[in-house]
Scaffold this active site. Structure first.
Site, PDB file in Angstrom:
ATOM      1  N   LYS A 241       0.860  -1.195   0.000  1.00  0.00           N
ATOM      2  CA  LYS A 241       0.000   0.000   0.000  1.00  0.00           C
ATOM      3  C   LYS A 241       0.884   1.228   0.000  1.00  0.00           C
ATOM      4  CE  LYS A 241      -4.463   0.856   0.240  1.00  0.00           C
ATOM      5  NZ  LYS A 241      -5.612   0.019  -0.104  1.00  0.00           N
TER       6      LYS A 241
ATOM      7  N   ASP B 194      -7.031   4.415  -4.333  1.00  0.00           N
ATOM      8  CA  ASP B 194      -7.690   4.279  -3.025  1.00  0.00           C
ATOM      9  C   ASP B 194      -8.307   5.668  -2.775  1.00  0.00           C
ATOM     10  OD1 ASP B 194      -7.689   2.180  -0.609  1.00  0.00           O
ATOM     11  OD2 ASP B 194      -7.503   4.149   0.303  1.00  0.00           O
TER      12      ASP B 194
HETATM   13  N1  GLU Z   1      -7.442   0.261  -2.715  1.00  0.00           N
HETATM   14  C1  GLU Z   1      -8.204  -0.920  -3.011  1.00  0.00           C
HETATM   15  C2  GLU Z   1      -8.247  -1.813  -1.799  1.00  0.00           C
HETATM   16  O1  GLU Z   1      -8.275  -1.330  -0.691  1.00  0.00           O
HETATM   17  C3  GLU Z   1      -7.788  -1.594  -4.302  1.00  0.00           C
HETATM   18  C4  GLU Z   1      -6.349  -1.946  -4.441  1.00  0.00           C
HETATM   19  C5  GLU Z   1      -5.971  -2.478  -5.820  1.00  0.00           C
HETATM   20  O2  GLU Z   1      -6.795  -2.555  -6.707  1.00  0.00           O
HETATM   21  O3  GLU Z   1      -4.773  -2.793  -5.970  1.00  0.00           O
HETATM   22  O4  GLU Z   1      -8.301  -3.014  -1.891  1.00  0.00           O
END
Ligand code: GLU
Length: 447
Positions: free
Chosen positions: A127, A167
């Site tokens: 992340k 996100d």
């Molecule tokens: N931010 C999204 C999550 O919390 C998607 C992340 C992604 O698609 O890599 O899962």
């Protein structure tokens, strides 16, 4: 009660990561389920897999300098936590929000490991983001920020290494600027290096809708297992971003009615049912506060500044805004008003006390790492399409998403039964997700 073998591990995580409250909370939540796993699998205890999974493989913190439209210089802090690559390249979104600091990125990265494992797709967990506030910034300012951010981050990325996505605060526009800068720096059209791209240049259909749709699919499966359905049910969805909007759409398609949604300024109550096109116009196109929805909707809707959206009676509650938005008091109100199911569209939106309140009241509860995994699962489908230089139809992609969500529900449901806690999706998701990662880590040796 925390298992006696787990407690010292948890204490050590808190000691080694001071001040990172959200990270402590996320670790506590997962490790709280793992006592019986250690009892069943002493080899995992011996290899210290739990201790290892709590330590990110790599943490990157960097300066992001940029200039606003008046020429003023700003300095932000960028992050990428590459948490775990046992199952595939690091995968997870980027968050641009003033609240972002290492503790938030680590909580999100930690959740992402197990969420991604639950999808059954070959993706690890990571992340990132920045403490940048995109609110009221011009398009040019957003572009300059994204370019500066990528000028450092690019060296850590790659379709086999680390694949970011969006996100909070990072949507289609930002993904476009980030990809454009990556392409320019590297001189490679590496489609699979980032997901959430527009379908006209390498993105997947359904990716935009996937987190919201997936959350509703998960709750639909849980309702079905309890002999119930969405049809005719009243729902409340917090938030009004990407996740909330498409959760609302899918609830309406399944015959339910969403009567309220929110943003950080307050909520709107619309007993006739949220008008989706109007909500999209206000939030996605014009990027206004949610009060504009009530202003334009006329008499049927009212805007409530502040206050708790969870006071509105509903059968199903879908928190789709942000972490720790739904407290014990909110959970008590939901239970009192007869709520039967809760699905976390956001990451960790319910506080631990709220989760406990739902469990005690017998409310079906789908934790985020299971219920909101549809977004990242569809990112993996996007990577699959990029790798094969193909693009699938909306129907085919949505069918795959529905299958994946049904699979996640099944593994959580069955794992909870196997460990003697039928209906406990928190336990089922934590154990099933952990075991997939742990087995791969054990097979890879001490790395
Ligand atoms: N931010 C999204 C999550 O919390 C998607 C992340 C992604 O698609 O890599 O899962």
């Amino acid at each position: 009660m925390i298992d006696e073998k787990i407690e010292p591990i948890l204490d050590e995580v808190v000691r080694r990561n001071p001040g990172e409250q959200e990270f402590h909370q996320a670790v506590h939540e997962v490790l709280g389920s793992l006592g019986p796993v250690l009892a069943k699998h002493p080899e995992l205890a011996e290899a210290k897999i739990i201790q290892r999974v709590c330590e990110p493989e790599r943490q990157i913190i960097f300066r992001v300098p940029w200039q606003d439209d008046r020429g003023e210089v700003h300095i932000n802090r960028g992050f990428r936590v590459e948490f775990n690559s046992a199952l595939g390249p690091y995968k997870g979104g980027l968050r641009f929000h003033p609240s972002v600091y290492l503790g938030i990125v680590k909580f999100l990265g930690f959740e992402q490991i197990f969420k991604n494992a639950l999808t059954g797709m070959p993706i690890g967990g990571g992340k990132g983001g920045a403490d940048f506030d995109p609110r009221d910034r011009s398009d040019d300012e957003i572009m300059r920020f994204c370019q500066s951010f990528m000028l450092e981050l690019f060296r850590h990325l790659g379709e086999y290494t680390d694949v970011p996505a969006g996100d909070i605060g990072v949507g289609g526009r930002e993904i476009g600027y980030l990809f454009g800068q990556y392409k320019r720096i590297t001189n490679r059209y590496e489609s699979g290096v980032i997901t959430g791209k527009d379908p006209s240049w390498g993105g997947s259909l359904v990716r935009k809708e996937a987190t919201g749709y997936g959350t509703v699919f998960f709750v639909q499966e849980a309702l079905k297992a309890a002999g119930k359905a969405f049809d005719g049910r009243t729902c409340v969805v917090s938030g009004s971003g990407n996740v909330a909007i498409y959760a609302i759409e899918k609830v309406h398609q399944l015959g339910g009615k969403v009567v309220a949604c929110s943003d950080s300024s307050g909520f709107v109550h619309d007993p006739d049912g949220i008008h989706l096109e109007l909500l999209q116009q206000v939030k996605e196109v014009e990027r206004l506060r949610i009060s504009a929805y009530a202003d334009r909707r006329g008499d049927s809707a009212r805007f409530v500044p502040g206050g708790s959206i969870w006071e509105i009676p509903c059968d199903v509650a879908l928190p789709c805004a942000t972490q720790n938005e739904l407290t014990r008091a909110d959970a008590v109100a939901l239970v009192r008003n007869g709520c039967i199911a809760v699905g976390e569209g956001a990451n960790m939106p319910c506080t631990p006390e709220a989760v406990r309140t739902f469990a005690e009241a017998g409310v079906l509860f789908g934790p985020g790492k299971a219920a909101n995994a549809g977004g990242v699962a569809t990112s993996a489908l996007e990577m699959q399409q990029n790798a094969s230089r193909d693009s699938w139809t909306f129907e085919r992609t949505e069918d795959r998403l529905a299958q994946i969500m049904a699979g996640i529900h099944e593994v959580c449901f069955e794992t909870a039964e196997e460990y003697g806690r039928p209906g406990d999706y928190v336990l089922g998701a934590n154990i099933a997700g952990f075991l997939r990662v742990a087995r791969a880590m054990a097979a890879h040796g001490l790395v």
